[in-house]
Write a protein that holds these residues in place. Structure first.
Motif, PDB file in Angstrom:
ATOM      1  N   ARG A   1      46.549  68.511 -10.797  1.00 51.80           N
ATOM      2  CA  ARG A   1      47.339  68.578  -9.550  1.00 51.80           C
ATOM      3  C   ARG A   1      48.451  69.611  -9.659  1.00 51.80           C
ATOM      4  NH1 ARG A   1      46.183  62.942  -9.353  1.00 51.80           N
ATOM      5  NH2 ARG A   1      48.076  62.407 -10.506  1.00 51.80           N
ATOM      6  N   ALA A   2      49.101  69.676 -10.798  1.00 55.59           N
ATOM      7  CA  ALA A   2      50.169  70.660 -11.000  1.00 55.59           C
ATOM      8  C   ALA A   2      49.615  72.084 -10.925  1.00 55.59           C
ATOM      9  CB  ALA A   2      50.863  70.434 -12.343  1.00 55.59           C
ATOM     10  N   VAL A   3      48.461  72.308 -11.522  1.00 56.13           N
ATOM     11  CA  VAL A   3      47.831  73.636 -11.474  1.00 56.13           C
ATOM     12  C   VAL A   3      47.465  73.979 -10.031  1.00 56.13           C
ATOM     13  CG1 VAL A   3      45.750  74.927 -12.141  1.00 56.13           C
ATOM     14  CG2 VAL A   3      47.013  73.601 -13.864  1.00 56.13           C
ATOM     15  N   GLN A   4      46.938  73.026  -9.304  1.00 52.81           N
ATOM     16  CA  GLN A   4      46.589  73.273  -7.902  1.00 52.81           C
ATOM     17  C   GLN A   4      47.833  73.615  -7.076  1.00 52.81           C
ATOM     18  OE1 GLN A   4      44.525  69.554  -7.214  1.00 52.81           O
ATOM     19  NE2 GLN A   4      42.510  70.526  -7.485  1.00 52.81           N
ATOM     20  N   ARG A   5      48.933  72.905  -7.316  1.00 55.55           N
ATOM     21  CA  ARG A   5      50.186  73.216  -6.611  1.00 55.55           C
ATOM     22  C   ARG A   5      50.666  74.623  -6.955  1.00 55.55           C
ATOM     23  NH1 ARG A   5      51.424  67.827  -8.121  1.00 55.55           N
ATOM     24  NH2 ARG A   5      52.700  68.585  -9.834  1.00 55.55           N
ATOM     25  N   GLN A   6      50.548  75.000  -8.215  1.00 51.78           N
ATOM     26  CA  GLN A   6      50.977  76.337  -8.634  1.00 51.78           C
ATOM     27  C   GLN A   6      50.158  77.402  -7.907  1.00 51.78           C
ATOM     28  OE1 GLN A   6      54.050  75.508 -10.043  1.00 51.78           O
ATOM     29  NE2 GLN A   6      53.631  77.352 -11.188  1.00 51.78           N
ATOM     30  N   GLN A   7      48.852  77.205  -7.833  1.00 52.41           N
ATOM     31  CA  GLN A   7      48.001  78.184  -7.155  1.00 52.41           C
ATOM     32  C   GLN A   7      48.292  78.234  -5.659  1.00 52.41           C
ATOM     33  OE1 GLN A   7      43.901  77.467  -8.821  1.00 52.41           O
ATOM     34  NE2 GLN A   7      44.203  79.661  -9.152  1.00 52.41           N
ATOM     35  N   GLN A   8      48.583  77.103  -5.046  1.00 49.94           N
ATOM     36  CA  GLN A   8      48.934  77.100  -3.620  1.00 49.94           C
ATOM     37  C   GLN A   8      50.231  77.862  -3.374  1.00 49.94           C
ATOM     38  OE1 GLN A   8      48.997  72.921  -2.714  1.00 49.94           O
ATOM     39  NE2 GLN A   8      46.789  72.810  -2.377  1.00 49.94           N
ATOM     40  N   GLN A   9      51.188  77.717  -4.278  1.00 47.57           N
ATOM     41  CA  GLN A   9      52.478  78.386  -4.120  1.00 47.57           C
ATOM     42  C   GLN A   9      52.407  79.874  -4.436  1.00 47.57           C
ATOM     43  OE1 GLN A   9      54.910  75.979  -6.776  1.00 47.57           O
ATOM     44  NE2 GLN A   9      56.031  75.166  -5.010  1.00 47.57           N
ATOM     45  N   HIS A  10      51.635  80.241  -5.446  1.00 42.71           N
ATOM     46  CA  HIS A  10      51.677  81.605  -5.979  1.00 42.71           C
ATOM     47  C   HIS A  10      50.401  82.406  -5.746  1.00 42.71           C
ATOM     48  CE1 HIS A  10      55.459  80.793  -8.052  1.00 42.71           C
ATOM     49  NE2 HIS A  10      54.940  79.627  -8.411  1.00 42.71           N
ATOM     50  N   GLY A  11      49.335  81.776  -5.332  1.00 42.79           N
ATOM     51  CA  GLY A  11      48.076  82.488  -5.169  1.00 42.79           C
ATOM     52  C   GLY A  11      47.343  82.621  -6.494  1.00 42.79           C
ATOM     53  N   ALA A  12      46.226  83.319  -6.440  1.00 45.07           N
ATOM     54  CA  ALA A  12      45.380  83.473  -7.625  1.00 45.07           C
ATOM     55  C   ALA A  12      45.991  84.476  -8.600  1.00 45.07           C
ATOM     56  CB  ALA A  12      43.981  83.926  -7.217  1.00 45.07           C
ATOM     57  N   PRO A  13      46.076  84.120  -9.869  1.00 47.94           N
ATOM     58  CA  PRO A  13      46.591  85.052 -10.877  1.00 47.94           C
ATOM     59  C   PRO A  13      45.507  86.030 -11.321  1.00 47.94           C
ATOM     60  CG  PRO A  13      45.989  83.004 -11.915  1.00 47.94           C
ATOM     61  CD  PRO A  13      45.742  82.826 -10.435  1.00 47.94           C
ATOM     62  N   ASP A  14      45.915  87.034 -12.082  1.00 52.13           N
ATOM     63  CA  ASP A  14      44.951  87.970 -12.663  1.00 52.13           C
ATOM     64  C   ASP A  14      44.128  87.304 -13.765  1.00 52.13           C
ATOM     65  OD1 ASP A  14      45.889  90.085 -11.071  1.00 52.13           O
ATOM     66  OD2 ASP A  14      47.488  90.529 -12.507  1.00 52.13           O
ATOM     67  N   ARG A  15      44.734  86.334 -14.439  1.00 52.80           N
ATOM     68  CA  ARG A  15      44.040  85.668 -15.544  1.00 52.80           C
ATOM     69  C   ARG A  15      44.493  84.230 -15.676  1.00 52.80           C
ATOM     70  NH1 ARG A  15      44.785  88.382 -20.897  1.00 52.80           N
ATOM     71  NH2 ARG A  15      44.516  90.205 -19.646  1.00 52.80           N
ATOM     72  N   LEU A  16      43.619  83.430 -16.259  1.00 55.64           N
ATOM     73  CA  LEU A  16      43.904  82.032 -16.571  1.00 55.64           C
ATOM     74  C   LEU A  16      43.851  81.886 -18.089  1.00 55.64           C
ATOM     75  CD1 LEU A  16      44.220  78.993 -15.848  1.00 55.64           C
ATOM     76  CD2 LEU A  16      41.718  78.890 -15.755  1.00 55.64           C
ATOM     77  N   LEU A  17      44.906  81.343 -18.655  1.00 56.57           N
ATOM     78  CA  LEU A  17      44.961  81.088 -20.099  1.00 56.57           C
ATOM     79  C   LEU A  17      45.132  79.589 -20.295  1.00 56.57           C
ATOM     80  CD1 LEU A  17      47.541  83.846 -21.091  1.00 56.57           C
ATOM     81  CD2 LEU A  17      45.068  83.954 -21.377  1.00 56.57           C
ATOM     82  N   ILE A  18      44.261  78.996 -21.079  1.00 48.98           N
ATOM     83  CA  ILE A  18      44.365  77.572 -21.381  1.00 48.98           C
ATOM     84  C   ILE A  18      44.525  77.423 -22.890  1.00 48.98           C
ATOM     85  CG2 ILE A  18      43.248  75.324 -21.283  1.00 48.98           C
ATOM     86  CD1 ILE A  18      41.635  76.394 -18.875  1.00 48.98           C
ATOM     87  N   ILE A  19      45.628  76.819 -23.283  1.00 48.98           N
ATOM     88  CA  ILE A  19      45.893  76.583 -24.698  1.00 48.98           C
ATOM     89  C   ILE A  19      45.962  75.074 -24.884  1.00 48.98           C
ATOM     90  CG2 ILE A  19      47.465  76.958 -26.618  1.00 48.98           C
ATOM     91  CD1 ILE A  19      48.282  79.591 -25.190  1.00 48.98           C
ATOM     92  N   ASN A  20      44.869  74.521 -25.376  1.00 48.25           N
ATOM     93  CA  ASN A  20      44.767  73.079 -25.546  1.00 48.25           C
ATOM     94  C   ASN A  20      45.263  72.717 -26.935  1.00 48.25           C
ATOM     95  OD1 ASN A  20      44.192  70.419 -25.198  1.00 48.25           O
ATOM     96  ND2 ASN A  20      42.014  70.636 -25.603  1.00 48.25           N
ATOM     97  N   ASN A  21      46.491  72.275 -26.994  1.00 40.87           N
ATOM     98  CA  ASN A  21      47.145  72.005 -28.258  1.00 40.87           C
ATOM     99  C   ASN A  21      47.528  70.531 -28.413  1.00 40.87           C
ATOM    100  OD1 ASN A  21      48.743  72.901 -30.688  1.00 40.87           O
ATOM    101  ND2 ASN A  21      50.387  72.124 -29.402  1.00 40.87           N
ATOM    102  N   ALA A  22      47.290  69.712 -27.403  1.00 37.57           N
ATOM    103  CA  ALA A  22      47.694  68.304 -27.471  1.00 37.57           C
ATOM    104  C   ALA A  22      46.865  67.566 -28.505  1.00 37.57           C
ATOM    105  CB  ALA A  22      47.530  67.645 -26.107  1.00 37.57           C
ATOM    106  N   GLY A  23      47.510  66.670 -29.197  1.00 36.87           N
ATOM    107  CA  GLY A  23      46.793  65.844 -30.150  1.00 36.87           C
ATOM    108  C   GLY A  23      47.719  65.233 -31.160  1.00 36.87           C
ATOM    109  N   GLU A  24      47.192  64.280 -31.861  1.00 40.93           N
ATOM    110  CA  GLU A  24      47.946  63.647 -32.919  1.00 40.93           C
ATOM    111  C   GLU A  24      46.979  63.247 -34.021  1.00 40.93           C
ATOM    112  OE1 GLU A  24      49.703  59.866 -31.808  1.00 40.93           O
ATOM    113  OE2 GLU A  24      48.350  59.790 -30.116  1.00 40.93           O
TER     114      GLU A  24
END
Length: 181
Positions: A84-107
């Motif tokens: 939902r946060a990503v969707q809100r960001q895209q609605q506010q700012h439009g499509a970026p030139d690139r998408l970077l996903i850094i999946n670092n969560a964990g324990e």
């Protein structure tokens, strides 16, 4: 003063596990390296640390919109909140030139490093492995790595990834390892 590498074009970047350790180091580095107009969605369980990241980026005048999302990513509800946060960001700012996903969560749920390798990174997972690993030989290996200074700091690892991103020579969807050339 060292010049920070700059990631080309506007980006929408998602960093999970951004409240501490490597995730925090990456989020701080990205907030200074992304182009103005980029968006940085930072997600973790600790909302206060994420808000500090946002406020620090705003104070530095980076021009990057940092969106903190307090969410436990071990379940669907947390994942939906990030989406939902990503969707809100895209609605506010439009499509970026690139998408970077850094999946670092964990324990480190099981301190057996053969099941959950922490690698040569000096972070809380490595510290937990040094203290709680049941196999004495493995524990000694982790303790020795730490004592002999064979571990990278989170900042060193983040800096290397930012350099790789700035060179823009990786394939989309690639797994990038610190030791890659």
């Amino acid at each position: 003063m060292a010049v920070r590498p700059s990631v080309k074009g506007t980006s929408l970047c998602i960093v999970t596990g951004a409240s501490r350790g490597l995730g925090r180091a990456l989020a701080l580095g990205l907030s200074a390296s992304l182009q103005p107009g980029s968006q940085l969605v930072v997600a973790a369980r600790c909302g206060e640390a994420l808000r500090e990241l946002r406020d620090g980026a705003a104070a530095a005048g980076s021009g990057v919109d940092v969106c903190p999302v307090q969410a436990d990513l071990s379940g669907d509800a947390g994942l939906r909140e990030v989406v939902r946060a990503v969707q809100r960001q895209q609605q506010q700012h439009g499509a970026p030139d690139r998408l970077l996903i850094i999946n670092n969560a964990g324990e480190l749920l099981n301190p057996d490093p053969t099941l959950h390798p922490t690698g040569p990174l000096d972070n809380s997972m490595h510290e937990q492995a040094r203290k709680e690993t049941g196999d004495p030989e493995l524990r000694k290996m982790f303790v020795d790595m730490h004592r002999q200074g064979q571990l990278l700091t989170c900042q060193e690892s983040a800096r290397k990834l930012l350099e790789i991103l700035a060179k823009d020579e990786f394939e989309s969807g690639a797994h990038i390892d610190y030791f890659d050339p």
